[in-house]
Design a protein around this motif. Structure first.
Motif, PDB file in Angstrom:
ATOM      1  N   ILE A  59       1.360  -2.574  17.463  1.00  0.00           N
ATOM      2  CA  ILE A  59       0.998  -2.626  16.045  1.00  0.00           C
ATOM      3  C   ILE A  59       0.913  -4.079  15.591  1.00  0.00           C
ATOM      4  CG2 ILE A  59       1.827  -2.174  13.693  1.00  0.00           C
ATOM      5  CD1 ILE A  59       2.939   0.515  14.758  1.00  0.00           C
ATOM      6  N   VAL A  60       1.915  -4.868  15.940  1.00  0.00           N
ATOM      7  CA  VAL A  60       1.923  -6.286  15.538  1.00  0.00           C
ATOM      8  C   VAL A  60       0.695  -6.993  16.095  1.00  0.00           C
ATOM      9  CG1 VAL A  60       3.119  -8.495  15.825  1.00  0.00           C
ATOM     10  CG2 VAL A  60       4.430  -6.435  15.246  1.00  0.00           C
ATOM     11  N   GLU A  63      -2.645  -5.793  14.350  1.00  0.00           N
ATOM     12  CA  GLU A  63      -2.796  -6.246  12.964  1.00  0.00           C
ATOM     13  C   GLU A  63      -2.935  -7.762  12.875  1.00  0.00           C
ATOM     14  OE1 GLU A  63      -3.429  -4.372  10.303  1.00  0.00           O
ATOM     15  OE2 GLU A  63      -3.348  -2.621  11.605  1.00  0.00           O
ATOM     16  N   MET A  64      -2.262  -8.486  13.749  1.00  0.00           N
ATOM     17  CA  MET A  64      -2.404  -9.946  13.752  1.00  0.00           C
ATOM     18  C   MET A  64      -3.811 -10.365  14.170  1.00  0.00           C
ATOM     19  SD  MET A  64       0.294 -11.515  12.629  1.00  0.00           S
ATOM     20  CE  MET A  64       0.069 -13.192  13.219  1.00  0.00           C
ATOM     21  N   ALA A  65      -4.512  -9.515  14.894  1.00  0.00           N
ATOM     22  CA  ALA A  65      -5.880  -9.821  15.325  1.00  0.00           C
ATOM     23  C   ALA A  65      -6.901  -9.656  14.207  1.00  0.00           C
ATOM     24  CB  ALA A  65      -6.265  -8.937  16.509  1.00  0.00           C
ATOM     25  N   ILE A  66      -6.508  -9.018  13.102  1.00  0.00           N
ATOM     26  CA  ILE A  66      -7.405  -8.832  11.953  1.00  0.00           C
ATOM     27  C   ILE A  66      -7.180  -9.985  10.989  1.00  0.00           C
ATOM     28  CG2 ILE A  66      -8.028  -7.333  10.019  1.00  0.00           C
ATOM     29  CD1 ILE A  66      -6.823  -4.983  11.704  1.00  0.00           C
ATOM     30  N   ARG A  67      -8.215 -10.791  10.769  1.00  0.00           N
ATOM     31  CA  ARG A  67      -8.080 -12.000   9.956  1.00  0.00           C
ATOM     32  C   ARG A  67      -7.700 -11.690   8.514  1.00  0.00           C
ATOM     33  NH1 ARG A  67      -8.998 -15.969   7.137  1.00  0.00           N
ATOM     34  NH2 ARG A  67     -10.442 -15.034   5.698  1.00  0.00           N
ATOM     35  N   SER A  68      -6.770 -12.476   7.994  1.00  0.00           N
ATOM     36  CA  SER A  68      -6.377 -12.407   6.584  1.00  0.00           C
ATOM     37  C   SER A  68      -6.273 -13.815   6.043  1.00  0.00           C
ATOM     38  CB  SER A  68      -5.007 -11.730   6.433  1.00  0.00           C
ATOM     39  OG  SER A  68      -5.059 -10.373   6.771  1.00  0.00           O
ATOM     40  N   ASN A  69      -6.446 -13.952   4.746  1.00  0.00           N
ATOM     41  CA  ASN A  69      -6.215 -15.254   4.123  1.00  0.00           C
ATOM     42  C   ASN A  69      -4.726 -15.582   4.071  1.00  0.00           C
ATOM     43  OD1 ASN A  69      -8.933 -15.892   3.589  1.00  0.00           O
ATOM     44  ND2 ASN A  69      -8.888 -14.768   1.669  1.00  0.00           N
ATOM     45  N   LEU A  70      -3.903 -14.566   3.761  1.00  0.00           N
ATOM     46  CA  LEU A  70      -2.481 -14.797   3.511  1.00  0.00           C
ATOM     47  C   LEU A  70      -1.594 -14.091   4.531  1.00  0.00           C
ATOM     48  CD1 LEU A  70      -2.424 -14.262  -0.364  1.00  0.00           C
ATOM     49  CD2 LEU A  70      -2.644 -16.415   0.898  1.00  0.00           C
ATOM     50  N   ARG A  77       0.453  -5.201   6.019  1.00  0.00           N
ATOM     51  CA  ARG A  77      -0.316  -4.270   6.840  1.00  0.00           C
ATOM     52  C   ARG A  77       0.505  -3.776   8.033  1.00  0.00           C
ATOM     53  NH1 ARG A  77      -4.565  -7.985   7.241  1.00  0.00           N
ATOM     54  NH2 ARG A  77      -4.261  -7.876   9.497  1.00  0.00           N
ATOM     55  N   ILE A  78       1.253  -4.684   8.639  1.00  0.00           N
ATOM     56  CA  ILE A  78       2.087  -4.299   9.783  1.00  0.00           C
ATOM     57  C   ILE A  78       3.146  -3.295   9.340  1.00  0.00           C
ATOM     58  CG2 ILE A  78       3.803  -5.133  11.438  1.00  0.00           C
ATOM     59  CD1 ILE A  78       2.098  -7.789  11.521  1.00  0.00           C
ATOM     60  N   LEU A  79       3.822  -3.583   8.231  1.00  0.00           N
ATOM     61  CA  LEU A  79       4.840  -2.653   7.729  1.00  0.00           C
ATOM     62  C   LEU A  79       4.232  -1.297   7.379  1.00  0.00           C
ATOM     63  CD1 LEU A  79       7.024  -4.965   5.477  1.00  0.00           C
ATOM     64  CD2 LEU A  79       7.564  -4.096   7.771  1.00  0.00           C
ATOM     65  N   LYS A 115      10.607  -7.247   3.407  1.00  0.00           N
ATOM     66  CA  LYS A 115      11.478  -6.115   3.707  1.00  0.00           C
ATOM     67  C   LYS A 115      10.912  -4.905   2.987  1.00  0.00           C
ATOM     68  CE  LYS A 115      15.684  -8.873   3.845  1.00  0.00           C
ATOM     69  NZ  LYS A 115      17.053  -9.035   3.333  1.00  0.00           N
ATOM     70  N   ALA A 116      11.027  -3.750   3.631  1.00  0.00           N
ATOM     71  CA  ALA A 116      10.515  -2.538   2.993  1.00  0.00           C
ATOM     72  C   ALA A 116      11.305  -1.326   3.445  1.00  0.00           C
ATOM     73  CB  ALA A 116       9.035  -2.346   3.316  1.00  0.00           C
TER      74      ALA A 116
END
Length: 120
Positions: A59-60, A63-70, A77-79, A115-116
């Motif tokens: 999962i990490v 999701e890290m492979a999908i570009r984000s600004n922030l 997204r990972i959570l 945290k969630a």
């Protein structure tokens, strides 16, 4: 209750608001903790009774492979995926750190920590 921790997941990705970050990318470190009832797997010794850390790592990485600004956005997204795909996870904490950020100084890393709890 127990904790499964993945430390120092290293990835290269293209997160950031600067054009250079989008093109060249940066190195990142992700630390993840999920809180799970581990009483059953601690006695059964069955992978099917616990949260598979291979699944968490995938999962990490995905999701890290999908570009984000922030970094905040990619961390959320990972959570969200963890809670969506792994019903045993009650709480989670993630730290996403950009190594050697381009901020005009000698800074080892910048990080966002979220945290969630499982949405009710």
């Amino acid at each position: 209750m127990g904790k499964i921790r993945l430390k120092n997941i290293r990835v290269h990705s293209n997160h950031g608001c600067l054009k250079e970050e989008m093109l060249i990318g940066s190195d990142y470190r992700v630390d993840l903790e999920v809180f799970v009832n581990l009483s059953e797997p601690s006695t059964s010794d069955k992978l099917s009774d616990t949260v598979d850390y291979v699944h968490l790592n995938n999962i990490v990485k995905e999701e890290m492979a999908i570009r984000s600004n922030l970094l905040e956005h990619v961390a959320k997204r990972i959570l969200d995926r963890i809670f969506s795909e792994l019903s045993a996870v009650e709480n989670a904490e993630i730290e996403v750190a950009k190594i050697n950020p381009p901020i005009g100084g000698d800074v080892q890393s910048v990080a966002v920590i979220l945290k969630a709890e499982r949405p009710r």
